[in-house]
Design a protein around this motif. Structure first.
Motif, PDB file in Angstrom:
ATOM      1  N   THR A  82      52.988 134.046  91.708  1.00 51.11           N
ATOM      2  CA  THR A  82      53.381 135.349  91.150  1.00 51.11           C
ATOM      3  C   THR A  82      53.161 135.314  89.636  1.00 51.11           C
ATOM      4  OG1 THR A  82      55.649 134.563  91.026  1.00 51.11           O
ATOM      5  CG2 THR A  82      55.102 135.945  92.902  1.00 51.11           C
ATOM      6  N   LEU A  83      52.616 136.389  89.124  1.00 51.50           N
ATOM      7  CA  LEU A  83      52.420 136.535  87.680  1.00 51.50           C
ATOM      8  C   LEU A  83      53.426 137.583  87.214  1.00 51.50           C
ATOM      9  CD1 LEU A  83      48.501 136.820  87.707  1.00 51.50           C
ATOM     10  CD2 LEU A  83      49.906 134.745  87.527  1.00 51.50           C
ATOM     11  N   GLY A  84      53.958 137.388  86.014  1.00 49.74           N
ATOM     12  CA  GLY A  84      54.935 138.356  85.511  1.00 49.74           C
ATOM     13  C   GLY A  84      56.313 137.999  86.029  1.00 49.74           C
ATOM     14  N   ILE A  85      57.121 139.006  86.292  1.00 52.75           N
ATOM     15  CA  ILE A  85      58.505 138.747  86.712  1.00 52.75           C
ATOM     16  C   ILE A  85      58.499 138.240  88.151  1.00 52.75           C
ATOM     17  CG2 ILE A  85      59.638 140.382  85.166  1.00 52.75           C
ATOM     18  CD1 ILE A  85      59.619 142.376  87.456  1.00 52.75           C
TER      19      ILE A  85
ATOM     20  N   SER B  47      37.406 128.972  92.160  1.00 54.71           N
ATOM     21  CA  SER B  47      37.134 129.191  90.725  1.00 54.71           C
ATOM     22  C   SER B  47      37.342 130.666  90.364  1.00 54.71           C
ATOM     23  CB  SER B  47      35.710 128.754  90.373  1.00 54.71           C
ATOM     24  OG  SER B  47      34.797 129.537  91.104  1.00 54.71           O
ATOM     25  N   ASN B  48      36.961 131.577  91.273  1.00 52.25           N
ATOM     26  CA  ASN B  48      37.214 133.001  90.994  1.00 52.25           C
ATOM     27  C   ASN B  48      38.703 133.321  90.994  1.00 52.25           C
ATOM     28  OD1 ASN B  48      34.740 133.993  90.346  1.00 52.25           O
ATOM     29  ND2 ASN B  48      34.234 134.732  92.401  1.00 52.25           N
ATOM     30  N   LEU B  49      39.463 132.582  91.821  1.00 51.77           N
ATOM     31  CA  LEU B  49      40.923 132.787  91.828  1.00 51.77           C
ATOM     32  C   LEU B  49      41.494 132.478  90.449  1.00 51.77           C
ATOM     33  CD1 LEU B  49      42.607 131.427  95.112  1.00 51.77           C
ATOM     34  CD2 LEU B  49      43.115 133.547  93.911  1.00 51.77           C
ATOM     35  N   LYS B  53      43.277 135.237  87.907  1.00 49.32           N
ATOM     36  CA  LYS B  53      44.617 135.077  87.321  1.00 49.32           C
ATOM     37  C   LYS B  53      44.568 135.211  85.803  1.00 49.32           C
ATOM     38  CE  LYS B  53      45.447 131.306  89.592  1.00 49.32           C
ATOM     39  NZ  LYS B  53      46.024 130.000  89.930  1.00 49.32           N
ATOM     40  N   SER B  54      43.575 134.589  85.184  1.00 49.97           N
ATOM     41  CA  SER B  54      43.557 134.652  83.710  1.00 49.97           C
ATOM     42  C   SER B  54      43.203 136.069  83.247  1.00 49.97           C
ATOM     43  CB  SER B  54      42.589 133.618  83.148  1.00 49.97           C
ATOM     44  OG  SER B  54      41.280 134.100  83.170  1.00 49.97           O
ATOM     45  N   ASP B  55      42.335 136.781  83.991  1.00 50.37           N
ATOM     46  CA  ASP B  55      42.038 138.184  83.635  1.00 50.37           C
ATOM     47  C   ASP B  55      43.301 139.040  83.731  1.00 50.37           C
ATOM     48  OD1 ASP B  55      39.421 137.412  83.402  1.00 50.37           O
ATOM     49  OD2 ASP B  55      38.677 138.563  85.137  1.00 50.37           O
ATOM     50  N   ILE B  56      44.058 138.842  84.830  1.00 49.91           N
ATOM     51  CA  ILE B  56      45.264 139.668  85.042  1.00 49.91           C
ATOM     52  C   ILE B  56      46.310 139.358  83.968  1.00 49.91           C
ATOM     53  CG2 ILE B  56      47.245 140.010  86.581  1.00 49.91           C
ATOM     54  CD1 ILE B  56      45.359 139.846  88.958  1.00 49.91           C
ATOM     55  N   LYS B  57      46.446 138.077  83.648  1.00 52.38           N
ATOM     56  CA  LYS B  57      47.473 137.697  82.652  1.00 52.38           C
ATOM     57  C   LYS B  57      47.204 138.361  81.302  1.00 52.38           C
ATOM     58  CE  LYS B  57      49.365 133.332  84.303  1.00 52.38           C
ATOM     59  NZ  LYS B  57      49.209 131.861  84.271  1.00 52.38           N
ATOM     60  N   LYS B  58      45.911 138.612  81.026  1.00 52.60           N
ATOM     61  CA  LYS B  58      45.571 139.215  79.714  1.00 52.60           C
ATOM     62  C   LYS B  58      46.034 140.666  79.619  1.00 52.60           C
ATOM     63  CE  LYS B  58      41.349 136.474  79.104  1.00 52.60           C
ATOM     64  NZ  LYS B  58      40.055 136.552  79.830  1.00 52.60           N
ATOM     65  N   VAL B  59      46.218 141.341  80.786  1.00 48.15           N
ATOM     66  CA  VAL B  59      46.491 142.787  80.705  1.00 48.15           C
ATOM     67  C   VAL B  59      47.915 143.166  81.107  1.00 48.15           C
ATOM     68  CG1 VAL B  59      44.066 143.416  81.088  1.00 48.15           C
ATOM     69  CG2 VAL B  59      45.630 143.308  83.046  1.00 48.15           C
ATOM     70  N   ILE B  60      48.627 142.272  81.812  1.00 49.29           N
ATOM     71  CA  ILE B  60      49.962 142.701  82.262  1.00 49.29           C
ATOM     72  C   ILE B  60      51.028 142.392  81.212  1.00 49.29           C
ATOM     73  CG2 ILE B  60      49.463 142.470  84.740  1.00 49.29           C
ATOM     74  CD1 ILE B  60      51.078 139.813  84.702  1.00 49.29           C
TER      75      ILE B  60
END
Lengths: 95, 95
Positions: A82-85, B47-49, B53-60
């Motif tokens: 899970t990312l975030g909360i 590797s895409n996973l 994750k790193s793409d999502i972490k940049k925007v949330i």
């Protein structure tokens, strides 16, 4: 995966018409106590899975609505990140 | 399930703030071509996973948003039953 496996964990997500979404939500709440915006999940017995399906079939419009039940052997069949909360769902007990 | 498994299939669902939901949607569209109302799914390389994750972490906004990545070994790790219409997602090709 062969149909006769003994699935004991499931995810349910759905895209149903506005008039029916509360009914489907209430049905899923009977069987699962974790959910985030129309994704339910948790341990469920094979017999409850059958009841869940028949309950849902009674309330949806099969020509418009979409319900997906992802069945897994158990909680060990997948890993979760899970990312975030941690989790936004209510920890209500199973009825 | 041990962290070092080679996961090649994933479901992603999220509950993120209105201002960020499109960004997360666009990122997920890069990696998956199936989705129903904010549930993405499909084959994905390890590797895409990591990139996802790193793409999502940049925007949330990690203090408000929730993203869950359910990782599975492969498509054989689960069984799916759909009620109602088969699937409401777009069959766009992976970029």
């Amino acid at each position: 995966m062969a149909r006769n496996y003994n699935y004991n964990y499931a995810f349910v997500f759905y895209d149903v018409g506005e008039k029916r979404v509360n009914k489907v939500f209430k049905i899923c709440k009977k069987y699962f106590h974790h959910h985030q915006n129309s994704v339910f999940r948790g341990p469920i017995t094979p017999s409850n899975l059958i009841k869940l399906k028949s309950d849902i079939k009674k309330v949806i419009d099969e020509s418009h609505d979409f319900v997906s039940i992802i069945k897994l052997l158990n909680k060990e069949s997948f890993d979760e990140e899970t990312l975030g909360i941690k989790r936004k769902d209510t920890e209500a007990l199973i009825l």
